[in-house]
Write a protein that holds these residues in place. Structure first.
Motif, short mmCIF file in Angstrom:
data_model
loop_
_atom_site.label_atom_id
_atom_site.label_comp_id
_atom_site.label_asym_id
_atom_site.label_seq_id
_atom_site.Cartn_x
_atom_site.Cartn_y
_atom_site.Cartn_z
N LEU A 251 -1.67 -13.79 -4.96
CA LEU A 251 -0.33 -14.15 -5.38
C LEU A 251 0.65 -13.83 -4.25
O LEU A 251 0.83 -12.65 -3.91
N LEU A 252 1.27 -14.85 -3.69
CA LEU A 252 2.27 -14.62 -2.65
C LEU A 252 3.64 -14.32 -3.24
O LEU A 252 4.51 -13.77 -2.55
N ARG A 253 3.83 -14.66 -4.49
CA ARG A 253 5.06 -14.34 -5.23
C ARG A 253 4.69 -13.71 -6.56
O ARG A 253 3.56 -13.86 -7.03
N PRO A 254 5.63 -13.01 -7.22
CA PRO A 254 5.33 -12.50 -8.56
C PRO A 254 5.04 -13.64 -9.52
O PRO A 254 5.65 -14.70 -9.46
N ALA A 255 4.08 -13.43 -10.41
CA ALA A 255 3.73 -14.41 -11.43
C ALA A 255 4.01 -13.81 -12.81
O ALA A 255 3.80 -12.62 -13.03
#
Length: 315
Positions: A251-255
């Motif tokens: 995950l490169l960003r929060p999910a």
């Protein structure tokens, strides 16, 4: 085996706190130099003692770019003191106040989540496909992945359904990334089906263990718009990663939500399953998972990322 649906822009260095020669960093660097142990060897020694941490995290700690802060990372420091022959508390006593910013980090780079050779190979292939900017424009809101494991413990297929949200308008294509933990691919995975988009181009790097598809969306996204993409992959028997049979997602960003569901061949249940989570600059956090009567296990996380989450199993 691992997947991700986002990419990074350019081959620039991942964002990090500017390196400062903190007391902790100076003492750690001096102890490593005095021991003659390389960071690779130190990582292996930590792993042998049940502590899993990336080379990137060790390098950041040594340079002063980041410092250990979470419970798992502080446990890793205790183990480092033992391996390096230091008096207990020698390193932990030199940790300064938290260097984390007041807000949650919104985006990581593959250089934060993967070992350097794999990150370099992956970003190079994304560049060739013109997909390096997607991580700046797109976020994974919900990820639901189902993995089928055969009786030998190998992943044979995986389906992933992802709800994406456009951070900025103009998104027309997304990457589908499959990695094998840095181990080679004997044969590339086969993209059996795609819904919500169409497969256009593919790059296969067997030596690096990377396969990337460009998936064209049904229509360009405007800022704030969402879309769902589902992919199904058939996976050939692969060289096992160094850490054994597993499945992970980057995950490169929060999910908002991540659900990993691993289903085993009913003729052979694993002896144990472990879920783990790694965030940039932190030691790996693990917990045991139960295998149900039907021969499956799952990991459900809310508000995770940036980082890597996964499940590994042992027969």
């Amino acid at each position: 085996m691992g997947t991700s649906g986002s990419a990074e822009r350019g081959a620039r260095e991942p964002p990090a706190v500017t390196a400062v020669p903190t007391a902790f960093a100076r003492e750690l660097s001096a102890a490593v130099d005095a021991s003659g142990i390389s960071l690779h060897a130190l990582q292996r020694r930590l792993q042998e003692h049940g502590v899993r941490i990336s080379l990137t995290a060790l390098s950041y700690w040594r340079s002063g770019q980041r410092q250990p802060e979470g419970p798992g990372s502080l446990d890793a420091v205790d183990e480092l003191e033992r391996i390096l022959g230091l008096i207990p508390g020698h390193l932990t006593g030199r940790l300064g106040p938290s260097r984390r910013p007041g807000v949650v980090r919104e985006r990581a780079a593959y250089g934060d989540l993967l070992e350097l050779p794999l990150a370099v190979a992956l970003t190079g292939h994304l560049d060739r496909l013109g997909l390096l900017g997607v991580a700046d424009d797109l976020a994974e809101v919900t990820v639901i992945a189902t993995v089928e494991v055969d009786r030998r413990g190998h992943v044979r297929s995986q389906s992933t359904r992802t709800l994406y949200r456009a951070v900025r308008g103009g998104v027309r294509s997304i990457p589908l990334v499959v990695t094998n933990g840095g181990s080679p691919l004997l044969a590339p995975p086969v993209l059996r089906s795609v819904h919500g988009g169409v497969a256009r181009r593919r790059v296969v790097d067997r030596s690096a263990g990377v396969c990337v598809w460009e998936l064209g969306l049904d229509a360009p996204l405007t800022a704030g718009a969402t879309t769902v993409v589902e992919s199904v992959l058939d996976v050939p028997v692969l060289d096992e990663p160094a850490l054994g049979p597993q499945w992970e997602h980057h995950l490169l960003r929060p999910a908002r939500e991540l659900l990993l569901w691993v289903r085993f061949d009913p003729s052979r249940r694993p002896a144990s399953c472990v879920a783990w989570e790694r965030t940039p600059g932190e030691a790996e956090r693990t917990r045991q998972l139960e295998v149900g009567a039907g021969g499956s296990t799952h990991l459900s996380m809310h508000g995770s990322g940036p980082g890597t989450l996964g499940i590994r199993w042992l027969f």
